[in-house]
Design a protein around this motif. Structure first.
Motif, PDB file in Angstrom:
ATOM      1  N   VAL A  39       0.858  -1.195   0.000  1.00 37.32           N
ATOM      2  CA  VAL A  39       0.000   0.000   0.000  1.00 37.32           C
ATOM      3  C   VAL A  39       0.890   1.239   0.000  1.00 37.32           C
ATOM      4  CG1 VAL A  39      -1.700   1.354   1.301  1.00 37.32           C
ATOM      5  CG2 VAL A  39      -1.891  -1.138   1.243  1.00 37.32           C
ATOM      6  N   LEU A  40       1.895   1.233   0.881  1.00 43.71           N
ATOM      7  CA  LEU A  40       2.787   2.389   1.002  1.00 43.71           C
ATOM      8  C   LEU A  40       3.598   2.580  -0.274  1.00 43.71           C
ATOM      9  CD1 LEU A  40       3.921   1.726   4.698  1.00 43.71           C
ATOM     10  CD2 LEU A  40       2.138   3.289   3.880  1.00 43.71           C
ATOM     11  N   LEU A  41       4.075   1.475  -0.835  1.00 44.90           N
ATOM     12  CA  LEU A  41       4.847   1.540  -2.073  1.00 44.90           C
ATOM     13  C   LEU A  41       3.991   2.121  -3.206  1.00 44.90           C
ATOM     14  CD1 LEU A  41       7.722   0.486  -3.084  1.00 44.90           C
ATOM     15  CD2 LEU A  41       6.440  -1.403  -4.086  1.00 44.90           C
ATOM     16  N   ASN A  42       2.756   1.622  -3.329  1.00 42.22           N
ATOM     17  CA  ASN A  42       1.863   2.110  -4.390  1.00 42.22           C
ATOM     18  C   ASN A  42       1.556   3.587  -4.216  1.00 42.22           C
ATOM     19  OD1 ASN A  42       1.753  -0.417  -5.554  1.00 42.22           O
ATOM     20  ND2 ASN A  42      -0.193  -0.990  -4.600  1.00 42.22           N
ATOM     21  N   ARG A  43       1.342   4.000  -2.978  1.00 38.27           N
ATOM     22  CA  ARG A  43       1.024   5.409  -2.728  1.00 38.27           C
ATOM     23  C   ARG A  43       2.216   6.312  -2.999  1.00 38.27           C
ATOM     24  NH1 ARG A  43      -3.005   5.370   2.589  1.00 38.27           N
ATOM     25  NH2 ARG A  43      -4.770   4.452   1.479  1.00 38.27           N
ATOM     26  N   SER A  44       3.424   5.767  -2.849  1.00 40.28           N
ATOM     27  CA  SER A  44       4.619   6.588  -3.073  1.00 40.28           C
ATOM     28  C   SER A  44       4.906   6.721  -4.576  1.00 40.28           C
ATOM     29  CB  SER A  44       5.831   5.935  -2.402  1.00 40.28           C
ATOM     30  OG  SER A  44       6.219   4.791  -3.154  1.00 40.28           O
ATOM     31  N   GLY A  45       4.174   5.935  -5.377  1.00 42.23           N
ATOM     32  CA  GLY A  45       4.394   5.987  -6.818  1.00 42.23           C
ATOM     33  C   GLY A  45       5.577   5.154  -7.288  1.00 42.23           C
ATOM     34  N   LYS A  46       6.262   4.511  -6.362  1.00 41.08           N
ATOM     35  CA  LYS A  46       7.380   3.638  -6.755  1.00 41.08           C
ATOM     36  C   LYS A  46       6.822   2.258  -7.118  1.00 41.08           C
ATOM     37  CE  LYS A  46      10.892   5.713  -3.716  1.00 41.08           C
ATOM     38  NZ  LYS A  46      10.052   6.472  -2.751  1.00 41.08           N
ATOM     39  N   THR A  47       7.602   1.509  -7.895  1.00 40.68           N
ATOM     40  CA  THR A  47       7.176   0.134  -8.188  1.00 40.68           C
ATOM     41  C   THR A  47       8.356  -0.789  -7.955  1.00 40.68           C
ATOM     42  OG1 THR A  47       7.692   0.630 -10.472  1.00 40.68           O
ATOM     43  CG2 THR A  47       5.370   0.593  -9.889  1.00 40.68           C
ATOM     44  N   GLN A  48       8.036  -2.081  -7.895  1.00 40.23           N
ATOM     45  CA  GLN A  48       9.080  -3.070  -7.685  1.00 40.23           C
ATOM     46  C   GLN A  48       9.136  -3.949  -8.907  1.00 40.23           C
ATOM     47  OE1 GLN A  48       8.517  -5.167  -3.913  1.00 40.23           O
ATOM     48  NE2 GLN A  48      10.718  -5.377  -3.897  1.00 40.23           N
ATOM     49  N   ARG A  49       9.392  -3.340 -10.037  1.00 41.71           N
ATOM     50  CA  ARG A  49       9.202  -4.025 -11.309  1.00 41.71           C
ATOM     51  C   ARG A  49      10.072  -5.247 -11.521  1.00 41.71           C
ATOM     52  NH1 ARG A  49       5.148  -2.148 -14.063  1.00 41.71           N
ATOM     53  NH2 ARG A  49       4.832   0.082 -14.218  1.00 41.71           N
ATOM     54  N   ASP A  50      11.142  -5.382 -10.744  1.00 43.33           N
ATOM     55  CA  ASP A  50      12.041  -6.508 -11.019  1.00 43.33           C
ATOM     56  C   ASP A  50      11.622  -7.790 -10.308  1.00 43.33           C
ATOM     57  OD1 ASP A  50      12.446  -5.255  -8.674  1.00 43.33           O
ATOM     58  OD2 ASP A  50      14.623  -5.535  -8.622  1.00 43.33           O
ATOM     59  N   LEU A  51      10.670  -7.688  -9.368  1.00 44.69           N
ATOM     60  CA  LEU A  51      10.335  -8.845  -8.543  1.00 44.69           C
ATOM     61  C   LEU A  51       9.835 -10.033  -9.385  1.00 44.69           C
ATOM     62  CD1 LEU A  51      10.333  -9.363  -5.418  1.00 44.69           C
ATOM     63  CD2 LEU A  51       7.857  -9.302  -5.631  1.00 44.69           C
ATOM     64  N   LEU A  52       8.961  -9.761 -10.349  1.00 40.86           N
ATOM     65  CA  LEU A  52       8.407 -10.847 -11.177  1.00 40.86           C
ATOM     66  C   LEU A  52       8.872 -10.731 -12.627  1.00 40.86           C
ATOM     67  CD1 LEU A  52       4.713 -11.147  -9.886  1.00 40.86           C
ATOM     68  CD2 LEU A  52       6.697 -12.482  -9.220  1.00 40.86           C
ATOM     69  N   ARG A  53       9.971 -10.027 -12.844  1.00 41.07           N
ATOM     70  CA  ARG A  53      10.441  -9.903 -14.225  1.00 41.07           C
ATOM     71  C   ARG A  53      10.748 -11.285 -14.801  1.00 41.07           C
ATOM     72  NH1 ARG A  53      14.507  -5.788 -14.248  1.00 41.07           N
ATOM     73  NH2 ARG A  53      12.811  -4.328 -14.635  1.00 41.07           N
ATOM     74  N   GLY A  54      10.283 -11.523 -16.032  1.00 43.82           N
ATOM     75  CA  GLY A  54      10.529 -12.815 -16.664  1.00 43.82           C
ATOM     76  C   GLY A  54       9.515 -13.878 -16.266  1.00 43.82           C
ATOM     77  N   ARG A  55       8.616 -13.536 -15.362  1.00 39.98           N
ATOM     78  CA  ARG A  55       7.569 -14.494 -14.991  1.00 39.98           C
ATOM     79  C   ARG A  55       6.287 -14.169 -15.756  1.00 39.98           C
ATOM     80  NH1 ARG A  55      10.972 -16.805 -11.941  1.00 39.98           N
ATOM     81  NH2 ARG A  55      11.335 -16.333  -9.754  1.00 39.98           N
ATOM     82  N   THR A  56       5.513 -15.210 -16.029  1.00 39.98           N
ATOM     83  CA  THR A  56       4.255 -15.022 -16.749  1.00 39.98           C
ATOM     84  C   THR A  56       3.069 -15.299 -15.837  1.00 39.98           C
ATOM     85  OG1 THR A  56       5.303 -15.730 -18.799  1.00 39.98           O
ATOM     86  CG2 THR A  56       2.908 -15.757 -18.753  1.00 39.98           C
ATOM     87  N   LEU A  57       2.148 -14.349 -15.817  1.00 34.43           N
ATOM     88  CA  LEU A  57       0.917 -14.515 -15.049  1.00 34.43           C
ATOM     89  C   LEU A  57      -0.230 -14.600 -16.044  1.00 34.43           C
ATOM     90  CD1 LEU A  57      -0.233 -12.497 -11.982  1.00 34.43           C
ATOM     91  CD2 LEU A  57      -1.730 -12.663 -13.929  1.00 34.43           C
TER      92      LEU A  57
END
Length: 311
Positions: free
Chosen positions: A30-48
């Motif tokens: 929630v805090l990360l989303n509100r700050s406008g930052k993302t964690q784009r590398d966490l699921l990089r290369g994974r398919t959902l």
């Protein structure tokens, strides 16, 4: 990892430390989303893959957003328009998904147990996004997060779940989660719309809103599934609203600082009145949507780690 922790199929059987860990992680998202930052590398290369045999704009979009914010490749397969109509079975679909090397599979299906069946047949981590009248685990988690952030706790709160509890997978998941976390849960509705074994689930049963909402900290309204109405479970929408629809007068039976929730989509004027649904301080319905993205990010995060210990 224990097989059970590879997937998120139901809340039933989850323990408080597990639930707390998910909510704590979601809190950080929630805090990360509100700050406008993302964690784009966490699921990089994974398919959902979002595999929806039943329509749901809100849940699907929420998982899509959660996956993209974590860097996954997200594919939406809306199956009503594809091969199932041609008679392809669930297991054929599973074989196709395995061939696609999908890592995370979000499934909504109108039959209870379909996601659990898929989980036995696919290599991906499976998340149940609602199956029949069985469960909708991420909805209960986002509801719990919403309550915990507003009230500071779940333990000892009185939570009234009102309406068509019998057919509601949202209600079932919430009952399992909230009772596990030490909330006092009530179900409120006409006898035709409540499960006959409700007491066995550890909840108190009420048939009228006045006593059902008396002293409640949270009033959780459920969607009246209009498609069930031709089965004469209720006399008419107008009649239903008069007795069980949440308007300001009935909401006043609850505690003065009670909050109102609704999983959406709302039938305004059927189960809830706009004045209550849009109340600036006491409605957390919009907040539930925001919490949904954070909770789904936390679930994708936890399951992707559980399923990729070796790489």
């Amino acid at each position: 990892m224990h097989h059970r922790n590879r997937h998120l199929l139901q809340i039933e059987g989850m323990h408080p430390p597990q639930i707390d860990a998910m909510l704590d992680l979601a809190e950080s998202y929630v805090l990360l989303n509100r700050s406008g930052k993302t964690q784009r590398d966490l699921l990089r290369g994974r398919t959902l893959i979002n595999l929806f045999f039943e329509d749901s704009t809100r849940t699907r979009t929420s998982f899509e957003l959660a996956g993209k914010r974590l860097g996954a490749d997200v594919i939406n397969m809306s199956v009503s328009t594809s091969s199932v109509n041609k008679g392809e079975t669930l297991l054929d679909t599973a074989a196709t998904l395995n061939a696609m090397n999908c890592d995370l599979l979000v499934v909504r299906h109108d039959q209870s147990g379909a996601p659990a069946l898929l989980a036995q047949k696919v290599d991906a981590a499976v998340i149940n996004a609602g199956d029949g009248t069985h469960e909708h685990p991420t909805q209960a988690l986002l509801d719990a997060l919403t309550i915990r952030r507003r009230k500071g706790r779940l333990q000892g709160l009185t939570i009234a779940i009102c309406g068509d509890v019998l057919h509601s997978r949202v209600a079932r998941s919430n009952i399992h989660l909230l009772t596990a976390m030490g909330s006092r849960v009530r179900v409120v509705g006409p006898p035709t719309l409540l499960p006959s074994n409700a007491e066995r689930l550890g909840v108190d049963v009420f048939h009228d809103m006045k006593s059902g909402l008396d002293g409640a900290d949270i009033v959780m309204m459920l969607r009246l599934q209009r498609e069930r109405m031709n089965r004469s479970l209720i006399p008419s929408f107008r009649e239903y609203f008069r007795f069980y629809g949440l308007d300001s007068e009935k909401f006043a039976y609850a505690k003065p600082d009670a909050l109102v929730m609704h999983p959406g989509p709302m039938n305004r004027g059927v189960e809830i009145d706009s004045a209550v649904a849009d109340h600036p301080e006491r409605s957390v319905i919009k907040e539930q949507v925001e919490m949904g993205v954070a909770v789904r990010m936390a679930v994708l995060d936890i399951l992707s780690r559980a399923n990729h210990r070796n790489d």
